[in-house]
Write an enzyme that holds these catalytic residues in place. Structure first.
Site, PDB file in Angstrom:
ATOM      1  N   ARG A 185      -9.593   0.603   8.582  1.00  0.00           N
ATOM      2  CA  ARG A 185      -9.131  -0.731   8.951  1.00  0.00           C
ATOM      3  C   ARG A 185     -10.185  -1.502   9.738  1.00  0.00           C
ATOM      4  O   ARG A 185      -9.945  -2.648  10.115  1.00  0.00           O
ATOM      5  CB  ARG A 185      -7.875  -0.605   9.809  1.00  0.00           C
ATOM      6  N   LYS A 200       0.834  -1.217   0.000  1.00  0.00           N
ATOM      7  CA  LYS A 200       0.000   0.000   0.000  1.00  0.00           C
ATOM      8  C   LYS A 200       0.866   1.263   0.000  1.00  0.00           C
ATOM      9  O   LYS A 200       0.665   2.162  -0.817  1.00  0.00           O
ATOM     10  CB  LYS A 200      -0.921   0.027   1.235  1.00  0.00           C
ATOM     11  N   ARG A 217      -0.489  -9.234  13.331  1.00  0.00           N
ATOM     12  CA  ARG A 217      -1.043  -8.184  12.461  1.00  0.00           C
ATOM     13  C   ARG A 217      -1.900  -8.805  11.352  1.00  0.00           C
ATOM     14  O   ARG A 217      -2.956  -8.276  11.000  1.00  0.00           O
ATOM     15  CB  ARG A 217       0.094  -7.357  11.834  1.00  0.00           C
ATOM     16  N   ARG A 263      12.070  -1.776  11.886  1.00  0.00           N
ATOM     17  CA  ARG A 263      10.768  -1.424  12.467  1.00  0.00           C
ATOM     18  C   ARG A 263      10.381  -2.464  13.516  1.00  0.00           C
ATOM     19  O   ARG A 263      10.416  -3.669  13.227  1.00  0.00           O
ATOM     20  CB  ARG A 263       9.711  -1.347  11.346  1.00  0.00           C
ATOM     21  N   ARG A 301      11.996  -6.052   5.476  1.00  0.00           N
ATOM     22  CA  ARG A 301      11.962  -4.647   5.883  1.00  0.00           C
ATOM     23  C   ARG A 301      12.461  -4.507   7.331  1.00  0.00           C
ATOM     24  O   ARG A 301      13.194  -3.587   7.656  1.00  0.00           O
ATOM     25  CB  ARG A 301      10.545  -4.070   5.764  1.00  0.00           C
TER      26      ARG A 301
HETATM   27  P1  B4P Z   1       3.824  -1.935   2.427  1.00  0.00           P
HETATM   28  O1  B4P Z   1       2.757  -2.858   2.015  1.00  0.00           O
HETATM   29  O2  B4P Z   1       3.891  -0.653   1.741  1.00  0.00           O
HETATM   30  O3  B4P Z   1       3.616  -1.905   3.993  1.00  0.00           O
HETATM   31  P2  B4P Z   1       2.760  -0.862   4.803  1.00  0.00           P
HETATM   32  O4  B4P Z   1       1.911  -0.010   3.947  1.00  0.00           O
HETATM   33  O5  B4P Z   1       3.753  -0.172   5.659  1.00  0.00           O
HETATM   34  O6  B4P Z   1       1.717  -1.752   5.628  1.00  0.00           O
HETATM   35  P3  B4P Z   1       1.584  -2.019   7.164  1.00  0.00           P
HETATM   36  O7  B4P Z   1       0.206  -2.587   7.299  1.00  0.00           O
HETATM   37  O8  B4P Z   1       2.713  -2.861   7.617  1.00  0.00           O
HETATM   38  O9  B4P Z   1       1.776  -0.665   7.985  1.00  0.00           O
HETATM   39  P4  B4P Z   1       0.876   0.519   8.472  1.00  0.00           P
HETATM   40  O10 B4P Z   1       1.848   1.597   8.537  1.00  0.00           O
HETATM   41  O11 B4P Z   1      -0.342   0.743   7.656  1.00  0.00           O
HETATM   42  O12 B4P Z   1       5.301  -2.494   2.208  1.00  0.00           O
HETATM   43  C1  B4P Z   1       5.859  -3.572   2.929  1.00  0.00           C
HETATM   44  C2  B4P Z   1       7.249  -3.939   2.404  1.00  0.00           C
HETATM   45  O13 B4P Z   1       7.132  -4.692   1.196  1.00  0.00           O
HETATM   46  C3  B4P Z   1       8.141  -2.754   2.074  1.00  0.00           C
HETATM   47  O14 B4P Z   1       9.424  -3.002   2.592  1.00  0.00           O
HETATM   48  C4  B4P Z   1       8.182  -2.697   0.549  1.00  0.00           C
HETATM   49  O15 B4P Z   1       9.414  -2.228   0.057  1.00  0.00           O
HETATM   50  C5  B4P Z   1       7.964  -4.153   0.170  1.00  0.00           C
HETATM   51  N1  B4P Z   1       7.221  -4.292  -1.096  1.00  0.00           N
HETATM   52  C6  B4P Z   1       6.124  -3.579  -1.468  1.00  0.00           C
HETATM   53  N2  B4P Z   1       5.693  -4.007  -2.678  1.00  0.00           N
HETATM   54  C7  B4P Z   1       6.512  -5.031  -3.067  1.00  0.00           C
HETATM   55  C8  B4P Z   1       6.556  -5.891  -4.216  1.00  0.00           C
HETATM   56  N3  B4P Z   1       5.679  -5.801  -5.214  1.00  0.00           N
HETATM   57  N4  B4P Z   1       7.523  -6.827  -4.281  1.00  0.00           N
HETATM   58  C9  B4P Z   1       8.439  -6.941  -3.263  1.00  0.00           C
HETATM   59  N5  B4P Z   1       8.446  -6.158  -2.159  1.00  0.00           N
HETATM   60  C10 B4P Z   1       7.489  -5.217  -2.038  1.00  0.00           C
HETATM   61  O16 B4P Z   1       0.356   0.068   9.937  1.00  0.00           O
HETATM   62  C11 B4P Z   1       1.230  -0.123  11.043  1.00  0.00           C
HETATM   63  C12 B4P Z   1       0.442  -0.187  12.364  1.00  0.00           C
HETATM   64  O17 B4P Z   1      -0.193   1.096  12.615  1.00  0.00           O
HETATM   65  C13 B4P Z   1      -0.713  -1.184  12.442  1.00  0.00           C
HETATM   66  O18 B4P Z   1      -0.286  -2.481  12.787  1.00  0.00           O
HETATM   67  C14 B4P Z   1      -1.607  -0.523  13.539  1.00  0.00           C
HETATM   68  O19 B4P Z   1      -1.095  -0.781  14.831  1.00  0.00           O
HETATM   69  C15 B4P Z   1      -1.473   0.958  13.271  1.00  0.00           C
HETATM   70  N6  B4P Z   1      -2.530   1.502  12.393  1.00  0.00           N
HETATM   71  C16 B4P Z   1      -2.320   2.068  11.166  1.00  0.00           C
HETATM   72  N7  B4P Z   1      -3.492   2.471  10.626  1.00  0.00           N
HETATM   73  C17 B4P Z   1      -4.461   2.138  11.517  1.00  0.00           C
HETATM   74  C18 B4P Z   1      -5.887   2.272  11.512  1.00  0.00           C
HETATM   75  N8  B4P Z   1      -6.546   2.821  10.470  1.00  0.00           N
HETATM   76  N9  B4P Z   1      -6.588   1.799  12.570  1.00  0.00           N
HETATM   77  C19 B4P Z   1      -5.960   1.261  13.630  1.00  0.00           C
HETATM   78  N10 B4P Z   1      -4.615   1.090  13.704  1.00  0.00           N
HETATM   79  C20 B4P Z   1      -3.861   1.534  12.653  1.00  0.00           C
END
Ligand code: B4P
Length: 193
Positions: free
Chosen positions: A89, A14, A145, A134, A128
């Site tokens: 979410r 995302k 998660r 992280r 990552r």
């Molecule tokens: P991403 O998929 O971009 O990971 P993310 O967006 O950071 O998702 P995540 O769910 O972990 O985190 P968020 O900050 O929303 O990329 C992951 C990795 O994969 C990267 O290293 C990237 O380089 C790699 N990658 C991507 N595409 C690729 C491909 N095609 N091929 C190979 N590699 C690839 O949430 C974190 C925490 O915040 C949650 O657990 C929760 O505690 C809280 N939170 C956030 N939003 C919330 C909400 N709305 N409600 C409640 N809690 C919330």
């Protein structure tokens, strides 16, 4: 105005795809994960509370993230549209977002859902964790998660499917291949680049 939700499990890409989309379409990127991490970094009361939950892979309470999104929408009142990344979410967050946008005379135009198998999610997030350090990117927390996603977040896809706004994208390909699939969907939907 064009409002897009980029949806998918943790590690589905995302954040990665949002970065490309904002560059091309000039939409404002709202990532609740990024906003929460900046609160943690700034050491605010909200950040200190959120950190405990995030480090364990739990969701932060709905009222906290809904309040954050509302103030960001107000901050960017003249924007041409938004990409919601990692929000909503829960179904409660989705209902609150719909009500909020309705009050502002707009709506969600589309939800694009990135579909990625669990083994690939685990591989990406462990990688990552190794590179960026992280705290929540370790095996135990990633499994939690993913479980939170299955139980609390997945129903949000059905919520927007009932509004005929859900489209699926195969997310287990290269970053550029996935972006091309997203562009193809958006070409039918309307935002101008
Ligand atoms: P991403 O998929 O971009 O990971 P993310 O967006 O950071 O998702 P995540 O769910 O972990 O985190 P968020 O900050 O929303 O990329 C992951 C990795 O994969 C990267 O290293 C990237 O380089 C790699 N990658 C991507 N595409 C690729 C491909 N095609 N091929 C190979 N590699 C690839 O949430 C974190 C925490 O915040 C949650 O657990 C929760 O505690 C809280 N939170 C956030 N939003 C919330 C909400 N709305 N409600 C409640 N809690 C919330």
């Amino acid at each position: 105005m064009f409002n897009l939700i980029l949806f998918g499990p943790p590690g589905s890409g995302k954040g990665t795809q949002s970065a490309k989309l904002i560059e091309q379409y000039g939409l404002v990127h709202l990532s609740t994960g990024d906003i929460l991490r900046s609160e943690v970094k700034a050491g605010t009361a909200l950040g200190l509370e959120a950190k405990k939950l995030m480090d364990q892979g739990n969701l932060v309470p709905d009222e906290v993230v809904i309040g954050m999104i509302e103030s960001k929408l107000d901050e960017h009142a003249g924007a041409g549209g938004f990409i919601f990344d990692g929000f909503p979410r829960t179904v409660e967050q989705a209902e609150a977002l719909d009500a909020l946008l309705l009050r502002k005379g707009t709506t969600i135009h589309s939800m694009l859902a990135l579909e990625v198998p669990q083994a690939e999610l685990m591989r990406r997030l462990l990688e990552r964790g190794r590179i960026e350090g992280r705290v929540d990117d370790n095996e135990h927390t990633i499994l939690h998660r993913i479980s939170e996603y299955r139980h609390k977040t997945k129903p949000v896809a059905s919520y927007y499917d009932a509004q005929q706004k859900l489209r699926s994208i195969a997310g287990d390909k290269s970053i550029d291949q996935i972006y091309a699939a997203i562009q193809a969907q958006l070409a039918q939907l309307g935002p101008e680049d």
